[in-house]
Design a protein around this motif. Structure first.
Motif, PDB file in Angstrom:
ATOM      1  N   UNK A 217       0.835  -1.201   0.000  1.00 44.68           N
ATOM      2  CA  UNK A 217       0.000   0.000   0.000  1.00 44.68           C
ATOM      3  C   UNK A 217       0.867   1.247   0.000  1.00 44.68           C
ATOM      4  N   UNK A 218       1.893   1.245   0.830  1.00 44.16           N
ATOM      5  CA  UNK A 218       2.806   2.401   0.891  1.00 44.16           C
ATOM      6  C   UNK A 218       3.499   2.598  -0.447  1.00 44.16           C
ATOM      7  N   UNK A 219       3.987   1.502  -1.031  1.00 35.90           N
ATOM      8  CA  UNK A 219       4.667   1.585  -2.322  1.00 35.90           C
ATOM      9  C   UNK A 219       3.716   2.066  -3.417  1.00 35.90           C
ATOM     10  N   UNK A 220       2.501   1.528  -3.429  1.00 35.73           N
ATOM     11  CA  UNK A 220       1.510   1.966  -4.417  1.00 35.73           C
ATOM     12  C   UNK A 220       1.133   3.417  -4.248  1.00 35.73           C
ATOM     13  N   UNK A 221       0.934   3.839  -3.011  1.00 35.32           N
ATOM     14  CA  UNK A 221       0.600   5.230  -2.721  1.00 35.32           C
ATOM     15  C   UNK A 221       1.739   6.156  -3.130  1.00 35.32           C
ATOM     16  N   UNK A 222       2.953   5.776  -2.762  1.00 36.66           N
ATOM     17  CA  UNK A 222       4.124   6.579  -3.110  1.00 36.66           C
ATOM     18  C   UNK A 222       4.289   6.683  -4.631  1.00 36.66           C
ATOM     19  N   UNK A 223       4.155   5.558  -5.313  1.00 37.88           N
ATOM     20  CA  UNK A 223       4.268   5.563  -6.778  1.00 37.88           C
ATOM     21  C   UNK A 223       3.198   6.402  -7.438  1.00 37.88           C
ATOM     22  N   UNK A 224       1.964   6.269  -6.966  1.00 33.69           N
ATOM     23  CA  UNK A 224       0.851   7.028  -7.551  1.00 33.69           C
ATOM     24  C   UNK A 224       1.003   8.523  -7.323  1.00 33.69           C
ATOM     25  N   UNK A 225       1.293   8.895  -6.095  1.00 35.16           N
ATOM     26  CA  UNK A 225       1.439  10.322  -5.778  1.00 35.16           C
ATOM     27  C   UNK A 225       2.611  10.923  -6.543  1.00 35.16           C
ATOM     28  N   UNK A 226       3.718  10.195  -6.595  1.00 39.98           N
ATOM     29  CA  UNK A 226       4.892  10.682  -7.341  1.00 39.98           C
ATOM     30  C   UNK A 226       4.545  10.869  -8.813  1.00 39.98           C
ATOM     31  N   UNK A 227       3.865   9.895  -9.392  1.00 37.59           N
ATOM     32  CA  UNK A 227       3.470   9.994 -10.798  1.00 37.59           C
ATOM     33  C   UNK A 227       2.564  11.193 -11.031  1.00 37.59           C
ATOM     34  N   UNK A 228       1.581  11.389 -10.174  1.00 36.63           N
ATOM     35  CA  UNK A 228       0.670  12.519 -10.343  1.00 36.63           C
ATOM     36  C   UNK A 228       1.379  13.857 -10.182  1.00 36.63           C
ATOM     37  N   UNK A 229       2.289  13.958  -9.218  1.00 36.50           N
ATOM     38  CA  UNK A 229       3.039  15.210  -9.027  1.00 36.50           C
ATOM     39  C   UNK A 229       3.891  15.506 -10.257  1.00 36.50           C
ATOM     40  N   UNK A 230       4.576  14.490 -10.769  1.00 39.45           N
ATOM     41  CA  UNK A 230       5.409  14.677 -11.965  1.00 39.45           C
ATOM     42  C   UNK A 230       4.537  15.064 -13.159  1.00 39.45           C
ATOM     43  N   UNK A 231       3.387  14.422 -13.310  1.00 41.74           N
ATOM     44  CA  UNK A 231       2.476  14.754 -14.411  1.00 41.74           C
ATOM     45  C   UNK A 231       2.018  16.202 -14.357  1.00 41.74           C
ATOM     46  N   UNK A 232       1.566  16.637 -13.181  1.00 40.15           N
ATOM     47  CA  UNK A 232       1.085  18.011 -13.066  1.00 40.15           C
ATOM     48  C   UNK A 232       2.216  19.017 -13.293  1.00 40.15           C
ATOM     49  N   UNK A 233       3.399  18.698 -12.824  1.00 36.18           N
ATOM     50  CA  UNK A 233       4.529  19.598 -13.043  1.00 36.18           C
ATOM     51  C   UNK A 233       4.900  19.667 -14.526  1.00 36.18           C
TER      52      UNK A 233
ATOM     53  N   UNK B 157       2.874  19.120 -17.025  1.00 30.08           N
ATOM     54  CA  UNK B 157       1.813  19.852 -17.712  1.00 30.08           C
ATOM     55  C   UNK B 157       1.923  21.348 -17.441  1.00 30.08           C
ATOM     56  N   UNK B 158       2.278  21.700 -16.222  1.00 29.36           N
ATOM     57  CA  UNK B 158       2.424  23.115 -15.875  1.00 29.36           C
ATOM     58  C   UNK B 158       3.514  23.774 -16.706  1.00 29.36           C
ATOM     59  N   UNK B 159       4.576  23.031 -16.960  1.00 29.31           N
ATOM     60  CA  UNK B 159       5.690  23.562 -17.761  1.00 29.31           C
ATOM     61  C   UNK B 159       5.504  23.334 -19.254  1.00 29.31           C
ATOM     62  N   UNK B 160       4.362  22.797 -19.646  1.00 27.46           N
ATOM     63  CA  UNK B 160       4.032  22.519 -21.047  1.00 27.46           C
ATOM     64  C   UNK B 160       5.001  21.524 -21.676  1.00 27.46           C
ATOM     65  N   UNK B 161       5.458  20.542 -20.900  1.00 21.78           N
ATOM     66  CA  UNK B 161       6.319  19.482 -21.407  1.00 21.78           C
ATOM     67  C   UNK B 161       5.527  18.223 -21.748  1.00 21.78           C
ATOM     68  N   UNK B 162       4.241  18.213 -21.406  1.00 20.09           N
ATOM     69  CA  UNK B 162       3.409  17.040 -21.624  1.00 20.09           C
ATOM     70  C   UNK B 162       2.032  17.498 -22.064  1.00 20.09           C
ATOM     71  N   UNK B 163       1.529  16.878 -23.126  1.00 18.28           N
ATOM     72  CA  UNK B 163       0.202  17.227 -23.618  1.00 18.28           C
ATOM     73  C   UNK B 163      -0.863  16.530 -22.792  1.00 18.28           C
ATOM     74  N   UNK B 164      -2.044  17.108 -22.781  1.00 13.73           N
ATOM     75  CA  UNK B 164      -3.135  16.608 -21.944  1.00 13.73           C
ATOM     76  C   UNK B 164      -3.544  15.192 -22.315  1.00 13.73           C
ATOM     77  N   UNK B 165      -3.516  14.874 -23.617  1.00 11.57           N
ATOM     78  CA  UNK B 165      -3.986  13.552 -24.019  1.00 11.57           C
ATOM     79  C   UNK B 165      -3.100  12.444 -23.451  1.00 11.57           C
ATOM     80  N   UNK B 166      -1.818  12.728 -23.252  1.00 14.99           N
ATOM     81  CA  UNK B 166      -0.939  11.732 -22.638  1.00 14.99           C
ATOM     82  C   UNK B 166      -1.062  11.766 -21.111  1.00 14.99           C
ATOM     83  N   UNK B 167      -1.319  12.925 -20.569  1.00 14.01           N
ATOM     84  CA  UNK B 167      -1.446  13.053 -19.113  1.00 14.01           C
ATOM     85  C   UNK B 167      -2.645  12.267 -18.603  1.00 14.01           C
ATOM     86  N   UNK B 168      -3.721  12.239 -19.368  1.00 13.46           N
ATOM     87  CA  UNK B 168      -4.904  11.482 -18.957  1.00 13.46           C
ATOM     88  C   UNK B 168      -4.563  10.002 -18.853  1.00 13.46           C
TER      89      UNK B 168
END
Length: 119
Positions: free
Chosen positions: A5-21, A23-34
């Motif tokens: 659970x800890x590993x899954x939570x850590x992986x998920x949160x890390x992935x979401x933080x990296x995705x939002x960052x 997208x914020x910097x316009x390095x990733x398009x929305x269709x891939x972020x979804x």
């Protein structure tokens, strides 16, 4: 808390933080972020409720639930690779077309400049 659970939570949160960052910097398009956000959420769900993976494995007839997880992950990565290959081919074709158009425009400009000089 269980380690999975800890590993899954850590992986998920890390992935979401990296995705939002990204997208914020316009390095990733929305269709891939979804797609990657869906993967992060599914990782969290499987980590929080491992019984779901076992039930899904039984449903499709897979003896070891982790084999189902690896198979689904492999298919996801194959899908992403095929999608990127398609995009790359399309962009290469577009780049070639644009280069030809630029070459034709340059030739037209040079021809007009030469005509103006000779007049």
């Amino acid at each position: 808390m269980k380690a999975t659970l800890i590993l899954g939570l850590l992986g998920s949160v890390t992935t979401l933080v990296v995705l939002f960052e990204m997208m914020r910097r316009h390095h990733l398009r929305e269709k891939y972020a979804v797609l990657w956000a869906s993967v992060a959420v599914m990782t969290l769900v499987v980590a929080a409720f491992p019984g779901l993976l076992a039930a899904a494995a039984r449903l499709v007839g897979v003896e070891v639930p982790s084999n189902l997880l690896f198979f689904v992950a492999s298919m996801l990565l194959l899908f992403v690779s095929v999608q990127h290959s398609h995009e790359l081919g399309r962009l290469e074709e577009r780049s070639r077309t644009l280069a030809e158009e630029v070459a034709l425009l340059r030739l037209e400009i040079e021809t007009r400049v030469d005509e103006d000089r000779s007049s």
